[in-house]
Design an enzyme around this catalytic site. Structure first.
Site, PDB file in Angstrom:
ATOM      1  N   ARG A 103       0.837  -1.200   0.000  1.00 15.05           N
ATOM      2  CA  ARG A 103       0.000   0.000   0.000  1.00 15.05           C
ATOM      3  C   ARG A 103       0.877   1.257   0.000  1.00 15.05           C
ATOM      4  NH1 ARG A 103      -4.924   2.225  -1.190  1.00 15.05           N
ATOM      5  NH2 ARG A 103      -6.100   2.963   0.596  1.00 15.05           N
TER       6      ARG A 103
ATOM      7  N   THR B 228      -9.688   0.182  -9.826  1.00 12.13           N
ATOM      8  CA  THR B 228      -8.635  -0.691  -9.329  1.00 12.13           C
ATOM      9  C   THR B 228      -8.660  -1.895 -10.255  1.00 12.13           C
ATOM     10  OG1 THR B 228      -8.931   0.115  -7.073  1.00 12.13           O
ATOM     11  CG2 THR B 228      -7.982  -2.068  -7.275  1.00 12.13           C
TER      12      THR B 228
ATOM     13  N   GLU C 198      -6.001   4.205  -7.640  1.00  9.72           N
ATOM     14  CA  GLU C 198      -7.178   4.820  -7.004  1.00  9.72           C
ATOM     15  C   GLU C 198      -8.188   5.325  -8.013  1.00  9.72           C
ATOM     16  OE1 GLU C 198      -9.606   6.188  -3.710  1.00  9.72           O
ATOM     17  OE2 GLU C 198      -8.278   4.551  -4.153  1.00  9.72           O
TER      18      GLU C 198
ATOM     19  N   SER D  99     -10.075  -1.078   1.004  1.00 10.63           N
ATOM     20  CA  SER D  99     -11.047  -2.173   0.929  1.00 10.63           C
ATOM     21  C   SER D  99     -10.581  -3.292   0.007  1.00 10.63           C
ATOM     22  CB  SER D  99     -12.401  -1.644   0.434  1.00 10.63           C
ATOM     23  OG  SER D  99     -12.980  -0.777   1.372  1.00 10.63           O
TER      24      SER D  99
END
Length: 607
Positions: free
Chosen positions: A111, A415, A435, A479
């Site tokens: 991330r 995504t 994103e 998520s």
């Protein structure tokens, strides 16, 4: 939607997509991969993704002896070429791997992180003292760019479990970027949807809006700058990205966005420095794990909220026999379970380096059983529902619950996901992103890739009690939900999806369709979807409303059609999965229609 209707839809979409692509560029004249098959069965290895050129890259690596990790990186790199608005080396993601020799599931958190100089008021307009408008101002800014983690993820995965080096697995993507790929309707539409944002930056508009228009459907799109960047990385490795000249160029782009003088977008500057890039590191951690109907379901631990929220939802649903219910009743239980799990997600989940996340509690069967007490089989609860008590629980129904939590939802849908299984039974489930569709809109000049706007996943207004508040060096909550399912310790399913905060519900609903409602994996993916994220209304695809709206309204659910800034195409998710049956037969499965349809391939197709 009936099962025959699902099959017909999948077949019709596959035929239509294949014939349309072939007519644009005859296969005899040009060997580029254009045909999309949503289902492929066979042996020797399988890949499922949204794009045929990317799936073919993974298959090429598998055919040449590479394993699932090698093929996953090759597929992801090719997606950076053909799906540049959804993924690429300017972004990040989560990588999950099942090792057939050890039986162990491992993960890499790649991330993006907030820069060291990121202030708590980064999303507040200094001119007004109020938050920037989310779109187009905040999403098109340097302030939203996080330190990318994708390339570091690829290298760590290859180092840990791969059999080929970065140079070999980048080769198919380099070839695709140099030779070009065939533009489809989705690529053109996504470009036009972002025309104003792309026009704000000279390099972005030059590449994606030549002559002021998006590339035509059927034309060949090449990205020579990205090919050159990939060649640099193939030769010098990730240090060429995270250190030296390219790192400084990334930092310069973020802190002094190279925008056109005539744009009326403010494009706030960001905070990334070359040192932020040099200091970036992926995180290796254990996956989440729950047992559901005798299966082991592994998910991504925080900073992703995917594993905890899917796991908690499954533990709630475990208390009910969905397979014995009529479909509307089963769907009612699914929607209510996710509302409860999302309440806990909003209250407790953030980057565990900054927040004490009760991951074990959220995925424990005892906590799930207690949360199931709040699910009325006959009536939908008033939303939002309150989070559970993670400090005091015993599996029995509590006397009362706390107050609901107001959670901001700023995750965007653009995504991508890929699933891979190799001939040895190794399995990868990998979700990656930049994103927003098109990320920040900013391209590093001369380098051919877009930078993410991932930091918009933080809460806009700083609240010390919010687990997803902005902090320097922190990973924003995600998520993304790469998921691996084992049956008796053996690989059964790799699955995931794009879709912002609907990723969790998309993966969960597909699992419920497959495990509880008797659908095969193709049907489970094609079935219409709805997403309840602890909000007053359920977001649902039009076909879902047509099929189940009246029955679910009788339970007290309010359904609203998908089709806002987060789900602009009135569709939810885009699943890519590979299933392994008890005899080892592989079924690669992708979307038949959503996002233009996906691409499923196997090394040795079944006759």
């Amino acid at each position: 939607m009936s099962r025959p209707r699902i099959r017909a839809l999948a077949c019709a979409a596959a035929l239509a997509l294949g014939l349309g692509a072939a007519s644009a560029v005859p296969a005899s004249a040009d060997p580029r991969q254009t045909e999309k098959d949503p289902i492929a069965q066979g042996s020797g290895g399988a890949v499922a993704s949204v794009d045929p050129q990317a799936s073919a890259a993974g298959i090429e690596i598998l055919r040449k002896g590479g394993n699932a990790v090698d093929a996953a990186v090759a597929t992801a790199a090719a997606l950076g070429v053909t799906e540049p608005y959804s993924a690429g080396i300017g972004g990040g993601g989560y990588f999950m791997y099942y090792n057939a020799k050890t039986g162990k599931v491992s993960t890499i958190d790649g991330r993006e992180t907030a820069p060291a100089a990121m202030p708590h008021d980064a999303f507040i307009d200094p001119a007004t003292g109020k938050p920037y408008n989310f779109t187009p101002e905040l999403v098109t800014s340097g302030a939203a760019v996080g330190v990318p983690g994708t390339l570091a993820t690829w290298q760590r995965a290859l180092d840990n479990w791969g059999t080929q080096d970065l140079k070999k697995v980048l080769h198919p993507a380099i070839q695709t970027a140099s030779r070009g790929f065939v533009v489809d309707t989705t690529f053109r539409e996504q470009t036009l949807d972002n025309k104003k944002r792309f026009e704000a930056f000279p390099d972005t508009s030059e590449l994606y809006l030549p002559g002021g228009d998006a590339p035509k459907v059927g034309s060949i799109f090449k990205n020579h700058d990205l090919a050159a960047t990939y060649r640099l990385l193939a030769k010098s490795g990730p240090k060429a990205f995270y250190q030296g000249e390219l790192a400084q160029e990334i930092a310069d782009t973020v802190t002094a966005p190279p925008k056109n003088a005539d744009t009326d977008l403010p494009v706030p500057a960001g905070f990334i420095t070359a040192k932020d890039l040099a200091d970036y590191a992926v995180v290796e951690q254990a996956p989440t794990k729950v047992e559901y109907r005798g299966l082991e379901v592994f998910g991504m631990a925080p900073s992703s909220s995917g594993g905890t929220t899917i796991g908690e939802s499954l533990n709630i649903l475990e208390q009910f026999d969905l397979s014995s219910m009529q479909t509307p009743s089963a769907l009612h239980h699914y929607l209510e379970a996710t509302a409860l799990a999302y309440a806990d997600r909003g209250k407790f989940v953030g980057d565990p380096a900054f927040v004490d996340v009760p991951t074990r509690t959220l995925t424990s069967q005892l906590f799930g059983a207690e949360r199931a007490c709040a699910l009325d089989p006959a009536r939908a609860a008033v939303k939002p529902v309150a989070p559970g008590d993670v400090e005091n629980f015993d599996g029995l129904c509590p006397a009362e619950t706390g107050a609901p939590v107001d959670e901001q939802d700023t995750e965007n849908v653009s995504t991508t996901h890929l699933s891979v299984v190799d001939r040895w039974g190794n399995m990868v489930s990998y979700t990656l992103t930049i994103e927003q569709t098109g990320g920040s809109g900013m391209m590093v000049p001369g380098r051919g890739f877009l930078l993410n706007n991932e930091l918009t996943d933080f809460s806009t207004v700083y609240n010390p009690e919010d687990p997803n508040r902005i902090d320097p060096g922190k990973r924003p909550r995600s998520s993304m939900s790469p998921t691996i399912v084992l049956r008796d310790g053996q690989p059964a399913l790799a699955i995931g999806s794009p879709g912002g905060s609907t990723i969790i519900t998309t993966v969960l609903q597909t699992l419920v369709n497959r495990i509880d409602l008797g659908m095969d994996i193709g049907q489970a993916i094609a079935a219409p979807r709805a997403s309840q994220r602890n909000t007053a209304a359920v977001t649902a695809e039009p076909e879902f409303i047509t099929a189940y709206g009246s029955a679910l309204e009788a339970f007290g659910h309010k359904l609203t059609p998908a089709g806002d800034s987060f789900t602009p195409q009135a569709e939810i998710g885009a699943v890519a999965a590979v299933e392994v049956d008890s005899h080892g037969k592989l079924t690669a499965a992708a979307e038949p229609v959503r996002r233009g349809g996906g691409s499923a391939m196997v090394v040795k197709p079944a006759k």
